[in-house]
Design an enzyme around this catalytic site. Structure first.
Site, mmCIF file in Angstrom:
data_model
loop_
_atom_site.group_PDB
_atom_site.id
_atom_site.type_symbol
_atom_site.label_atom_id
_atom_site.label_comp_id
_atom_site.label_asym_id
_atom_site.label_seq_id
_atom_site.Cartn_x
_atom_site.Cartn_y
_atom_site.Cartn_z
ATOM 1 N N LYS A 282 0.847 -1.185 0.000
ATOM 2 C CA LYS A 282 0.000 0.000 0.000
ATOM 3 C C LYS A 282 0.888 1.243 0.000
ATOM 4 C CE LYS A 282 -4.583 0.443 1.722
ATOM 5 N NZ LYS A 282 -5.561 -0.005 2.674
ATOM 6 N N GLU A 368 -19.806 -6.245 9.120
ATOM 7 C CA GLU A 368 -20.795 -5.514 9.905
ATOM 8 C C GLU A 368 -21.874 -6.442 10.452
ATOM 9 O OE1 GLU A 368 -19.627 -4.569 6.940
ATOM 10 O OE2 GLU A 368 -18.631 -2.668 7.343
ATOM 11 N N ARG A 396 -25.793 -2.799 5.990
ATOM 12 C CA ARG A 396 -25.492 -4.210 5.740
ATOM 13 C C ARG A 396 -26.107 -5.133 6.789
ATOM 14 N NH1 ARG A 396 -20.359 -5.533 2.651
ATOM 15 N NH2 ARG A 396 -21.074 -4.592 0.715
HETATM 16 C C1 LIG Z 1 -19.006 -2.735 3.923
HETATM 17 C C2 LIG Z 1 -17.836 -1.809 4.060
HETATM 18 N N1 LIG Z 1 -17.254 -1.645 5.273
HETATM 19 C C3 LIG Z 1 -16.213 -0.804 5.402
HETATM 20 C C4 LIG Z 1 -15.721 -0.126 4.330
HETATM 21 C C5 LIG Z 1 -14.615 0.902 4.496
HETATM 22 N N2 LIG Z 1 -13.411 0.478 3.762
HETATM 23 C C6 LIG Z 1 -13.076 1.009 2.573
HETATM 24 S S1 LIG Z 1 -11.683 0.362 1.961
HETATM 25 C C7 LIG Z 1 -11.477 -0.606 3.287
HETATM 26 C C8 LIG Z 1 -10.297 -1.502 3.381
HETATM 27 C C9 LIG Z 1 -10.293 -2.504 2.313
HETATM 28 O O1 LIG Z 1 -9.182 -3.303 2.490
HETATM 29 P P1 LIG Z 1 -8.700 -4.223 1.312
HETATM 30 O O2 LIG Z 1 -9.847 -4.915 0.692
HETATM 31 O O3 LIG Z 1 -7.607 -5.095 1.819
HETATM 32 O O4 LIG Z 1 -8.167 -3.195 0.230
HETATM 33 P P2 LIG Z 1 -6.940 -2.184 0.341
HETATM 34 O O5 LIG Z 1 -7.487 -0.884 0.809
HETATM 35 O O6 LIG Z 1 -5.963 -2.749 1.315
HETATM 36 O O7 LIG Z 1 -6.407 -2.108 -1.029
HETATM 37 C C10 LIG Z 1 -12.504 -0.432 4.217
HETATM 38 C C11 LIG Z 1 -12.618 -1.129 5.502
HETATM 39 C C12 LIG Z 1 -16.356 -0.314 3.089
HETATM 40 N N3 LIG Z 1 -15.968 0.341 1.990
HETATM 41 N N4 LIG Z 1 -17.390 -1.166 2.982
#
Ligand SMILES: Cc1ncc(C[n+]2csc(CCOP(=O)(O)OP(=O)(O)O)c2C)c(N)n1
Length: 639
Positions: A282, A368, A396
Site C-alpha cells: 500500500k 458488519e 449491511r
Molecule cells: C461494507 C464496508 N465496510 C467498510 C468499508 C470501508 N473500507 C473502505 S476500503 C477498506 C479496506 C479494504 O481493504 P482491502 O480490501 O484489503 O483493500 P486495500 O485498501 O488494502 O487495497 C474499508 C474497511 C467499506 N468500503 N465497505
C-alpha cells in the site's frame, strides 16, 4: 509524461510492448502522487494497485472482458487508463468524477461499488449470465485481502467453487485493510507468503544439494519430501483448492510483466474459478506512504516531497474524536462496556479504546453483520457492547439489528458515524437512511445530538439505558461547544426547547438544530418569531411537546439531514395523525427527497437541498406565504 499522454483508452495501452508497461505504471504513479498532493483522495490504496491496473487492462480485452473492482477506492490507475486521466483532479468534488466506481461514469466500470466485498458475487453473476448467453469473454474480480474476508466474498467463493464457473479472482494482498488487516484469513495469507519464502529458500538449498557429487541426489529427495509436506499444510490448497478454486501465485504485484504472465495463465483455465494472488505494498512509490500506509490509505492534500499533510487551521474536534474519547471515559468507569468496530478503528474513533482497553475492544474486520450479532452475543452474557459503525455500513446488518438485537430486546448500542451527507465519498457513503431503518424496528431508541457536547450526554444515556439504542452524528468537526463537563443523563424521549415564540415551530433533529437556530435568528430580523426545538429523539418522540405545538402553532417545520421517506418528519406526521391533529397544523418536512445524492462538498450538497440556515429561513418564509395566501382565500370565500 510521455507514454501516458497517448493512452486514451486500454486499447492504446495494448498497442505497447510489454517492456514498456513498467514505465507506464511509473508515469501513472507519479501522476497520482502529484494529483493527490493537490486534491487528496485514496492515495495509498491507489498507489498500491497501479501495476495491477496496467496488467489487467493489458492482459484482458476490456471492456469486452469484464473487470469488476471491489470497493473501487484503489482504482485511480484504472480511471486514468480508461479515459479519465484529465478528470482525476476533480475526483470526489461536486461535478467531478467519483472516488469509487460508477456504471454511469464509464463503460469500463462494469459494476458500481463503494462498499466492500461485493466484487466476486457481482462477477459470478456476470459469468453465469455470460455462460447462459453462450458468450466467451473473461470475467475478472479484483479484491483486497481484507475485503476477501468479508462475508459476501466468502459466500460468493463458496458458490463459485460449487458451480465450477469460469471466473478469475485477482487478490490484491497488501496485508492491510484501512488499519492492519485482522482475522484468521489474514494469518492464512501470511502463511502463504511465508511458505513461498520457505520455498525460495528450499529451491536454493535443493540446487546446492544437487550439486554435491554422489550424496547430493539423496539429500535432495529428502528435502523435496519435506517441502511438499509443508506445502500441503500451508499452501492455498488448504482453503482455495478445497473450495474448487485453482491458485496462481503468488506474484509480485508491482512487476507488470509477472502480473501479465500470471493473468494470461489464468485465462487458460476454462473449467472453473481461479485465484491469482498478487502481493502489493500500500502506498507503493512514496517513502512516507510506504512507511505509514495506515495513515496513507486516504489522505488530504500533502507536501509532495516530505509527504507531510497540508492542514487547514485547527477547528473544533471531530464528532469521531469526541465519541472515541467519551467512550474511553465511560469504559474506564464501567467494565461491562465493550467497544466494537468493523474495520474502521480510526474512522469511528474506536482506535483509542483498542489502545486503552485492548481486552474489551474488537476490530472484527469488514464484517458488519457479524459485528452486530457478535455484540448481541456479548450482551446476552451481561456485557454492554457499543457498535461504532458508519450509518452507511450498518445498512449491511439491518436484519441482524432486527433479528438478533431488537426481537430479543438485547442491550446493544449503535453509534452511527457519518449519519448524514458524507461529502466526497458520495452516494454509496451518505448515511441518509438510518433514521428510517432504525425507527421502524420495535424496541430501538433512535436519537441524534445537536452538537458534540450533547453527543457525550447521549452516549452516556445510551449505555445506561437497558435495551437497544442508536445514535447518529455527522461527519466532520463539531460546533466547538465545551466538552469538559462530565456527561449527564438525558431524559429519554424528551426534546429541548431552545427558543420560544411566534406561530411557527422549527423542530430540528441532530445536525440541523444549530442551522435551525441560526435561521430563527435571521427570521427574527425579518420580524418573524419562531420556536426552535431540539428534538433529540426520533423514537420515542416527545409527544407531549409536539402535540402541544400542533395545537398552538400554525406551522411546524421539521428539519433533518436524511431521506424524508420514513424519517424524523414522517414520525412527527404519524404522531399527529394518530392523535387526530393532522389537519390542525400545517407541517412542512425538510430533508432529502427520493433521489440519489451525488458526491461533493457536504456543505454544498446540503445547501442544494436547503439544509442550512439560509435554506430553512427561505422555506419558513415560503411556507408562511402559502399559509397567508390560503388564509386570504378562505376569508374571501367567507366574505
Ligand atoms: C461494507 C464496508 N465496510 C467498510 C468499508 C470501508 N473500507 C473502505 S476500503 C477498506 C479496506 C479494504 O481493504 P482491502 O480490501 O484489503 O483493500 P486495500 O485498501 O488494502 O487495497 C474499508 C474497511 C467499506 N468500503 N465497505
Amino acid at each position: 509524461m510521455t507514454l501516458l499522454q497517448n493512452i486514451k483508452s486500454p486499447a492504446d495501452l495494448r498497442k505497447l510492448k510489454i517492456d514498456q508497461l513498467q514505465d507506464v505504471a511509473e508515469e501513472i504513479r507519479q501522476y497520482i502522487l502529484e494529483t493527490m498532493a493537490r486534491v487528496g483522495g485514496h492515495t495509498g490504496a491507489s498507489l498500491g494497485a497501479v501495476e495491477l491496473a496496467v496488467a489487467l487492462h493489458y492482459a484482458f480485452e476490456t471492456p469486452h472482458d469484464r473487470l469488476v473492482w471491489d470497493v473501487g477506492h484503489q482504482a485511480y490507475a484504472h480511471k486514468i487508463l480508461t479515459g479519465r486521466r484529465e478528470a482525476l483532479p476533480t475526483v470526489k468534488q461536486y461535478g467531478g468524477i467519483s472516488g469509487f466506481l460508477r456504471r454511469d461514469e464509464s463503460e469500463f466500470d462494469t459494476f458500481g461499488a463503494g462498499h466492500a466485498s461485493t466484487s466476486i458475487s457481482a462477477a459470478l453473476g456476470m459469468a453465469i449470465a455470460r455462460d447462459r448467453k453462450g458468450e466467451d469473454h473473461n470475467v475478472v474480480a479484483l479484491i483486497g485481502d481484507s475485503s476477501l474476508a468479508g462475508g459476501m466474498a466468502m459466500e460468493a467463493i463458496n458458490q463459485a467453487g460449487h458451480l465450477k464457473t469460469r471466473l478469475i479472482v485477482v487478490l490484491n494482498d497488501n496485508e492491510m485493510s484501512i488499519a492492519p488487516a485482522v482475522g484468521a484469513l489474514t494469518g492464512y495469507l501470511n502463511r502463504i507468503r511465508e511458505a513461498h519464502g520457505y520455498h525460495r529458500f528450499k529451491d536454493e538449498v535443493e540446487e546446492k544439494l544437487l550439486a554435491i557429487p554422489s550424496v547430493g541426489e539423496r539429500l535432495h529427495h529428502a528435502a523435496k519430501a519435506m517441502k511438499d509436506a509443508i506445502a500441503a499444510a500451508v499452501l492455498p490448497g488448504a482453503l482455495v483448492n478445497e473450495l474448487g478454486f485453482k491458485y496462481i501465485g503468488y506474484v509480485d504485484g508491482h512487476n507488470v510483466k509477472a502480473l501479465v504472465k500470471a493473468l494470461r495463465e489464468a485465462q487458460q483455465i476454462k473449467d472453473g474459478p481461479v485465484i491469482v494472488h498478487a502481493l502489493t505494498t500500500k502506498g507503493k512509490g512514496h517513502p512516507a506512504a510506504e512507511n505509514d500506509y495506515y495513515k496513507w490509505h486516504a489522505t488530504g492534500p500533502f507536501d509532495l516531497k516530505t509527504g507531510k499533510p497540508i492542514k487547514s487551521p485547527a477547528k473544533a474536534p471531530t464528532y469521531t474524536k469526541v465519541f472515541g474519547d467519551t467512550l474511553c471515559e465511560l469504559m474506564a468507569k464501567d467494565e461491562k462496556i465493550v467497544a466494537l468496530t468493523a474495520a474502521m478503528p480510526d474512522g469511528t474513533g474506536v482506535c483509542e479504546a483498542l489502545t486503552q482497553f485492548p481486552s474489551r475492544s474488537f476490530d472484527v474486520g469488514i464484517a458488519e453483520q457479524h459485528c452486530v450479532t457478535f455484540a448481541a452475543g456479548l450482551s446476552v452474557e451481561g456485557l454492554k457492547p457499543v457498535c461504532a459503525i458508519y450509518s452507511t455500513f450498518l445498512q449491511r446488518a439491518f436484519d441482524q439489528v432486527i433479528h438478533d438485537v431488537c426481537i430479543q430486546d438485547l442491550n446493544v448500542k449503535f453509534c452511527m458515524d457519518r449519519g448524514g451527507v458524507a461529502g466526497g465519498d458520495g452516494p454509496t457513503h451518505h448515511g441518509l437512511l438510518d433514521i428510517a431503518y432504525m425507527r421502524g424496528v420495535p424496541n430501538m431508541l433512535v436519537m441524534a445530538p445537536k452538537d458534540e457536547g450533547e453527543m457525550r450526554d447521549m452516549l452516556y444515556t445510551m449505555v445506561e439505558h437497558v435495551g437497544p439504542a442508536s445514535m447518529r452524528y455527522p461527519r466532520g468537526n463539531g460546533i466547538g461547544v465545551p466538552i469538559d463537563q462530565p456527561p449527564r443523563l438525558l431524559e429519554i424521549g424528551k426534546a429541548e426547547l431552545l427558543r420560544d415564540g411566534g406561530e411557527i415551530a422549527v423542530v430540528a433533529y441532530g445536525s440541523m438544530v444549530h442551522p435551525a437556530l441560526q435561521a430563527a435568528e435571521n427570521l427574527a430580523k425579518d420580524g418573524i418569531e419562531a420556536t426552535v426545538i431540539n428534538a433529540r429523539f426520533a423514537k420515542p418522540l416527545d409527544s407531549g411537546l409536539l402535540l402541544a405545538l400542533a395545537r398552538t402553532k400554525r406551522l411546524i417545520v421539521t428539519v433533518e439531514e436524511a431521506y424524508l421517506a420514513g424519517g424524523f418528519g414522517s414520525a412527527v406526521l404519524e404522531l399527529l395523525e394518530e392523535n387526530g391533529l393532522q389537519d390542525k397544523v400545517r407541517v412542512v418536512r425538510m430533508g432529502i427527497p427520493d433521489r440519489i445524492v451525488t458526491h461533493g462538498d457536504a456543505k454544498l450538497l446540503l445547501a442544494k437541498y436547503g439544509l442550512d440556515a439560509d435554506g430553512i429561513h427561505t422555506k419558513v418564509k415560503e411556507s408562511l406565504e402559502i399559509l397567508e395566501d390560503r388564509r386570504a382565500r378562505q376569508e374571501k370565500v367567507r366574505a
